[in-house]
Structure formats: structure tokens, C-alpha cells
Design an enzyme around this catalytic site. Structure first.
Site, PDB file in Angstrom:
ATOM      1  N   GLY A 163       0.910  -1.157  -0.167  1.00  0.00           N
ATOM      2  CA  GLY A 163      -0.011  -0.054   0.134  1.00  0.00           C
ATOM      3  C   GLY A 163       0.871   1.285   0.141  1.00  0.00           C
ATOM      4  N   CYS A 164       1.972   1.269   0.882  1.00  0.00           N
ATOM      5  CA  CYS A 164       2.763   2.579   0.742  1.00  0.00           C
ATOM      6  C   CYS A 164       3.531   2.501  -0.323  1.00  0.00           C
ATOM      7  CB  CYS A 164       3.714   2.322   1.859  1.00  0.00           C
ATOM      8  SG  CYS A 164       2.858   2.473   3.745  1.00  0.00           S
TER       9      CYS A 164
END
Length: 162
Positions: A50-51
């Protein structure tokens, strides 16, 4: 500012100043960026799916944001060495800042209790705060989604979404 929810920043208040070390070893002090709009986004961990998605979305929108007068800073509790690896691996050209003691994360309301998959834990609350050229909070968004966030942010700021 005791009336903000759970320590979160609200539009119109002065953004807390900070000085943090960037992935390239330089230091970045928020107050030295006065005169520009600054997007400060907080993410849990470098090189996680996600990051990475979120960081690459900022990278891919960097030219358009810069053309509209916005700088981007990413902040996580990761050590500088991990941030350097992240920047190198994914071609991230904006400062990734290390906040290992969570002081900035806490001051900006981006550290606290969160629930994921039915479990409650304490950590980074994925957040984005836009600071105006005078150093005031223009926009504060908490519990944002990694995917699609940059496009939504650009719409919220009145910038053309690409």
C-alpha cells in the site's frame, strides 16, 4: 487547540514545525518551506504494497503538483537507510522523512489507534495534510486509502486529475 478530534489538525490552524532527516541524509525543516504549498503525507512502512502504491502515485503526480506550486514530503517511522532503499528502488524523487520516535506523527495526529481486519493496534494512521504558504493547515485528511488517494487529493485541491 484542545478541541481538535484525537489530536488531529484542522484547517486554519498553524501546522506544527518540524525538522527531520530525509532519505538522502539532508534535513528538512517545514518552516523553511514557507511560500510554497506543502503536502505532508504520513504512511506506515516503506516498501509495503500500500505504501509503495501511494508513494508511486505521488511520484507520478509530482510534476503536476509542482506546476501548481505544491511540494510533497512523505513521513514514516522508518530509519533513514530503509527510506533510502525505498527511494532508490521506486525512483522516488521527493523527500522521504524519518520520524522514528513518532514525535511528528503524534503532533500531526497521524499516530494512534487504528483498526484493521477487526484488530485494533497503535501505529501510523495513513494521513495527508496540506500546508498553505503561510504555514497554516489548508486541508487535513485522516484514514485515507493508499489506492486512489492522490487523485482524490488533487480533486479536493481543485487541481486537474490526471
Amino acid at each position: 487547540m484542545t478541541d481538535r478530534p484525537a489530536g488531529r489538525l484542522t484547517p486554519g490552524e498553524t501546522a506544527p514545525d518540524f525538522t527531520l532527516t530525509a532519505h538522502d541524509g539532508s534535513t528538512v525543516t517545514l518552516s523553511q518551506l514557507r511560500g510554497d504549498h506543502v503536502v505532508v503525507y504520513f504512511y506506515p512502512a516503506a516498501m509495503t504494497p500500500g505504501c509503495t502504491t501511494q508513494a508511486c502515485d505521488f511520484r507520478d503526480s509530482l510534476d503536476a503538483l509542482a506546476a501548481s506550486g505544491y511540494r510533497v514530503l512523505g513521513v514514516s517511522p522508518d530509519p533513514v537507510a530503509k527510506l533510502a532503499e525505498f527511494a532508490e528502488r521506486d525512483g522516488l524523487t521527493f523527500p522521504l522523512l524519518s520520524d522514528p520516535d513518532h514525535a511528528v506523527l503524534e503532533a500531526w495526529g497521524a499516530w494512534g489507534e487504528k483498526t484493521m481486519y477487526g484488530r485494533t493496534s497503535v501505529g501510523v494512521v495513513r494521513s495527508t495534510v496540506v500546508v498553505d504558504p503561510q504555514g497554516l493547515v489548508q486541508l487535513a485528511q485522516y484514514n485515507v486509502r493508499a489506492t486512489g488517494h492522490v487523485a482524490k487529493l488533487r480533486r479536493d485541491l481543485g487541481l486537474d486529475a490526471a
